[in-house]
Motif scaffolding. Structure first.
Motif, short mmCIF file in Angstrom:
data_model
loop_
_atom_site.label_atom_id
_atom_site.label_comp_id
_atom_site.label_asym_id
_atom_site.label_seq_id
_atom_site.Cartn_x
_atom_site.Cartn_y
_atom_site.Cartn_z
N LEU A 60 109.05 67.06 32.00
CA LEU A 60 109.38 68.42 32.43
C LEU A 60 110.03 68.39 33.82
N ASP A 61 109.44 67.62 34.74
CA ASP A 61 110.01 67.55 36.11
C ASP A 61 111.43 66.98 36.08
N LEU A 62 111.63 65.95 35.25
CA LEU A 62 112.97 65.35 35.14
C LEU A 62 113.96 66.39 34.61
N ASN A 63 113.53 67.11 33.57
CA ASN A 63 114.40 68.11 32.94
C ASN A 63 114.74 69.24 33.92
N LEU A 64 113.74 69.67 34.69
CA LEU A 64 113.99 70.75 35.68
C LEU A 64 114.97 70.27 36.74
N ASP A 65 114.82 69.02 37.16
CA ASP A 65 115.73 68.46 38.16
C ASP A 65 117.16 68.49 37.62
N SER A 66 117.33 68.08 36.37
CA SER A 66 118.69 68.07 35.81
C SER A 66 119.25 69.49 35.70
N LEU A 67 118.39 70.42 35.33
CA LEU A 67 118.86 71.82 35.20
C LEU A 67 119.43 72.33 36.53
N ARG A 68 118.76 71.95 37.64
CA ARG A 68 119.23 72.40 38.97
C ARG A 68 120.61 71.85 39.28
N ARG A 69 120.98 70.73 38.66
CA ARG A 69 122.29 70.12 38.93
C ARG A 69 123.42 70.77 38.12
N TRP A 70 123.07 71.59 37.13
CA TRP A 70 124.09 72.10 36.22
C TRP A 70 125.16 72.98 36.87
N PRO A 71 124.80 73.96 37.72
CA PRO A 71 125.86 74.83 38.26
C PRO A 71 126.93 74.04 39.01
N ARG A 72 126.52 73.05 39.83
CA ARG A 72 127.50 72.25 40.57
C ARG A 72 128.31 71.38 39.60
N PHE A 73 127.64 70.85 38.60
CA PHE A 73 128.30 70.02 37.60
C PHE A 73 129.41 70.83 36.89
N VAL A 74 129.08 72.06 36.54
CA VAL A 74 130.06 72.94 35.87
C VAL A 74 131.24 73.20 36.81
N ASP A 75 130.95 73.45 38.08
CA ASP A 75 132.02 73.70 39.06
C ASP A 75 132.94 72.49 39.17
N GLU A 76 132.33 71.30 39.20
CA GLU A 76 133.16 70.09 39.33
C GLU A 76 134.01 69.86 38.09
N LEU A 77 133.44 70.18 36.93
CA LEU A 77 134.26 70.08 35.70
C LEU A 77 135.39 71.09 35.74
#
Ligand code: GLY
Length: 379
Positions: A60-77
């Motif tokens: 769960l902690d790993l998954n939450l960490d990845s979720l927090r990275r999504w908005p920046r990831f989308v911006d970079e894409l």
């Protein structure tokens, strides 16, 4: 790179951004079922909360960490001109029977205990938020954190970004990782062609355990049957909706363009690519029970995908124990969600020689005990 799915393309893109020369061998995966990769078949949920269970808090902690990275990831894409169909509409987990309502209430308590923000809703509140829900819904839990993307758009976006950054994609099925003096030196394809590399990354999804490797990587296929409906001119679902029906979990994930993805069975059937009568019928029945209007939607597609399962449902990230071979596989039910974190962690491991703390508990060297199957896997 072994595997041109979401992980392979994302890691390749990130490595190319760091100036590395990267070749992606896009297989393996059976030639007769190219659509069975999780990258193509899955629903695209980014759902650390509603995918969790009471025992897997490390995951769960790993998954939450990845979720927090999504908005920046989308911006970079987006900076590369690509769109992964990211949606921030939240998820509604709904209960239809008294047993379901009790289960959902226990789950809400679990979320409270782990500081996961949720909101308990009455039937009326849930239907005000999502008018297409069945009047049989008794209660619901609104989970704002859990969102979604269009995994097929994400896959195209990553291939576009990687190609633009100089990554070379080459078709081929990898049969084995070759070694010299206990160091991985390249791959051998089914055609007997050899490809050499300074560093090899195993990102072959459900096929990761089928390759001849210098170390055992226990990844197995977990079959999921899934279908795609289209609203046409009818009213559209706005939230991802999850429910239990006849002892199975069903989810309905809306897309911007009117599609709804309905999934998914969980079957220990190896690489069985068949859509079965039971699989199709139960998904349609369960979808209609949660949202009656789905019966009027156009049925666009039935498909089968393979989750890369592991003994403890968690991925293998970073060192394999064999110099020159790095792992990025075994993401089971959370592959789409874990793309940004996996790419960051694996690239740091390869370029800086250290695995970040978030990924350190998920190496192949961890002690592993098989977890109890999810409810729908029980006989
Ligand atoms: N993450 C959804 C599934 O594996 O069915």
């Amino acid at each position: 790179m072994i595997g041109g799915g979401l992980m392979g393309a994302a890691i390749a893109w990130r490595l190319a951004q760091r100036g590395r020369e990267v070749t992606v061998v896009t297989g393996p995966g059976p030639i007769e079922a190219p659509g069975a990769t999780a990258a193509w078949a899955s629903a695209g949920m980014l759902a650390p909360v509603t995918e969790t269970n009471f025992t897997e808090t490390g995951l769960l902690d790993l998954n939450l960490d990845s979720l927090r990275r999504w908005p920046r990831f989308v911006d970079e894409l987006a900076d590369t001109g690509a769109d992964p169909g990211y949606r921030t509409d939240s998820t509604l987990s709904v209960a239809q029977s008294p047993d379901d309502a009790a289960r959902l209430s226990d789950f809400a308590d679990f979320c409270d205990d782990h500081d996961l923000t949720t909101k308990r809703l009455t039937s009326r509140e849930a239907r005000r938020l999502e008018p297409l829900l069945s009047p049989r819904v008794r209660s619901a839990l609104l989970v704002e954190a859990d969102v979604s993307c269009d995994n097929r758009m994400l896959w195209s976006a990553l291939i576009h970004a990687a190609t633009t950054a100089g990554v070379r994609f080459t078709p081929g099925e990898v049969e084995a990782v070759t070694t010299d003096d206990d160091r991985a030196t390249g791959v051998r394809l089914r055609t007997a062609e050899q490809v050499t590399a300074d560093h090899i990354v195993l990102a072959a999804g459900a096929w990761s355990g089928s390759i001849d490797l210098p170390v055992e990587v226990p990844v197995r296929p977990v079959k999921g049957q899934i279908l795609r409906l289209h609203a046409g001119t009818l009213p559209r679902l706005t939230h991802t909706v999850r429910a239990f029906s006849h002892g199975q979990e069903v989810y309905l994930v809306p897309r911007h363009h009117g599609e709804v993805v309905v999934g998914a069975s969980v079957e220990e059937m190896g690489f069985d690519t068949r859509v079965t009568g039971e699989g199709a019928w139960s998904l349609l029945r369960d979808a209609r029970q949660v949202m009656p209007l789905t019966a009027e939607y156009t049925l666009n597609e039935f498909s089968v995908g393979f989750r890369p399962g592991t003994p403890d449902n968690s991925p293998f990230l970073g060192p394999s124990g064999v110099p020159g071979l790095t792992l990025a596989c075994g993401h089971h039910r959370n592959g789409v969600l874990l793309v940004p974190l996996t790419a960051d962690a694996v690239v740091e491991h390869i370029t800086d020689g250290r695995l970040p703390d978030c990924a350190a508990p998920f190496t192949l060297a961890r002690p592993m005990t098989a977890r109890k199957p999810r409810r729908e896997e029980e006989p």
